[in-house]
Scaffold this motif. Structure first.
Motif, PDB file in Angstrom:
ATOM      1  N   ALA A  83      16.895  31.608  46.090  1.00 14.20           N
ATOM      2  CA  ALA A  83      16.118  32.856  46.018  1.00 14.20           C
ATOM      3  C   ALA A  83      16.534  33.820  47.123  1.00 14.20           C
ATOM      4  CB  ALA A  83      14.628  32.548  46.118  1.00 14.20           C
ATOM      5  N   LYS A  84      16.758  33.307  48.326  1.00 12.26           N
ATOM      6  CA  LYS A  84      17.201  34.162  49.435  1.00 12.26           C
ATOM      7  C   LYS A  84      18.561  34.791  49.141  1.00 12.26           C
ATOM      8  CE  LYS A  84      14.798  31.913  53.285  1.00 12.26           C
ATOM      9  NZ  LYS A  84      14.980  31.107  54.506  1.00 12.26           N
ATOM     10  N   GLU A  85      19.463  34.012  48.554  1.00 12.64           N
ATOM     11  CA  GLU A  85      20.796  34.529  48.232  1.00 12.64           C
ATOM     12  C   GLU A  85      20.721  35.601  47.152  1.00 12.64           C
ATOM     13  OE1 GLU A  85      24.971  34.801  48.608  1.00 12.64           O
ATOM     14  OE2 GLU A  85      23.406  34.003  49.913  1.00 12.64           O
ATOM     15  N   GLN A  99      19.775  43.307  47.723  1.00  8.89           N
ATOM     16  CA  GLN A  99      19.763  44.261  48.840  1.00  8.89           C
ATOM     17  C   GLN A  99      21.132  44.885  49.057  1.00  8.89           C
ATOM     18  OE1 GLN A  99      16.478  44.533  48.811  1.00  8.89           O
ATOM     19  NE2 GLN A  99      16.519  44.857  50.997  1.00  8.89           N
ATOM     20  N   GLN A 100      22.191  44.121  48.808  1.00 10.09           N
ATOM     21  CA  GLN A 100      23.558  44.625  48.974  1.00 10.09           C
ATOM     22  C   GLN A 100      24.019  45.456  47.780  1.00 10.09           C
ATOM     23  OE1 GLN A 100      25.848  41.059  49.596  1.00 10.09           O
ATOM     24  NE2 GLN A 100      25.584  41.145  51.805  1.00 10.09           N
ATOM     25  N   GLY A 101      23.199  45.518  46.743  1.00 13.75           N
ATOM     26  CA  GLY A 101      23.555  46.277  45.559  1.00 13.75           C
ATOM     27  C   GLY A 101      24.475  45.538  44.604  1.00 13.75           C
ATOM     28  N   LEU A 102      24.627  44.238  44.798  1.00  8.13           N
ATOM     29  CA  LEU A 102      25.505  43.464  43.925  1.00  8.13           C
ATOM     30  C   LEU A 102      24.851  43.163  42.584  1.00  8.13           C
ATOM     31  CD1 LEU A 102      26.967  41.014  46.589  1.00  8.13           C
ATOM     32  CD2 LEU A 102      28.046  43.045  45.607  1.00  8.13           C
ATOM     33  N   PHE A 103      23.520  43.192  42.527  1.00  8.72           N
ATOM     34  CA  PHE A 103      22.777  43.029  41.285  1.00  8.72           C
ATOM     35  C   PHE A 103      22.014  44.323  41.042  1.00  8.72           C
ATOM     36  CE2 PHE A 103      22.210  38.235  42.242  1.00  8.72           C
ATOM     37  CZ  PHE A 103      23.443  37.953  41.682  1.00  8.72           C
ATOM     38  N   ASP A 104      22.138  44.879  39.860  1.00  9.47           N
ATOM     39  CA  ASP A 104      21.407  46.093  39.507  1.00  9.47           C
ATOM     40  C   ASP A 104      20.126  45.699  38.776  1.00  9.47           C
ATOM     41  OD1 ASP A 104      20.466  48.559  38.806  1.00  9.47           O
ATOM     42  OD2 ASP A 104      22.164  49.102  37.538  1.00  9.47           O
TER      43      ASP A 104
END
Length: 72
Positions: A46-48, A54-59
């Motif tokens: 969950a943290k990952e 937060q890094q924008g890697l998942f929209d």
């Protein structure tokens, strides 16, 4: 991988770690029998996921909501 069954291990820890590293995955050995690292595995996953959001890697704003298909 069940770390409480060391004698029946099919994959060496080093192999599992290398595979995870090569594919950008999290690697943790757990045991359902003793509950060792089970909760930690879910928490770390969950943290990952949160870190990648937060890094924008998942929209997360582009996800299809239930009931909102192409036909709606």
């Amino acid at each position: 991988k069940k770390n409480d069954l060391e004698s029946r291990r099919d994959v060496k820890r080093e192999e599992g770690e290398a595979f995870a590293r090569e594919h950008g995955l999290i690697f943790m050995e757990t045991s359902a029998k003793t509950a060792c690292n089970v909760e930690e595995a879910f928490i770390n996953t969950a943290k990952e996921i949160y870190r990648k959001i937060q890094q924008g890697l998942f929209d997360v704003h582009n996800e299809v909501r239930k009931g909102e298909g192409a036909d709606s």
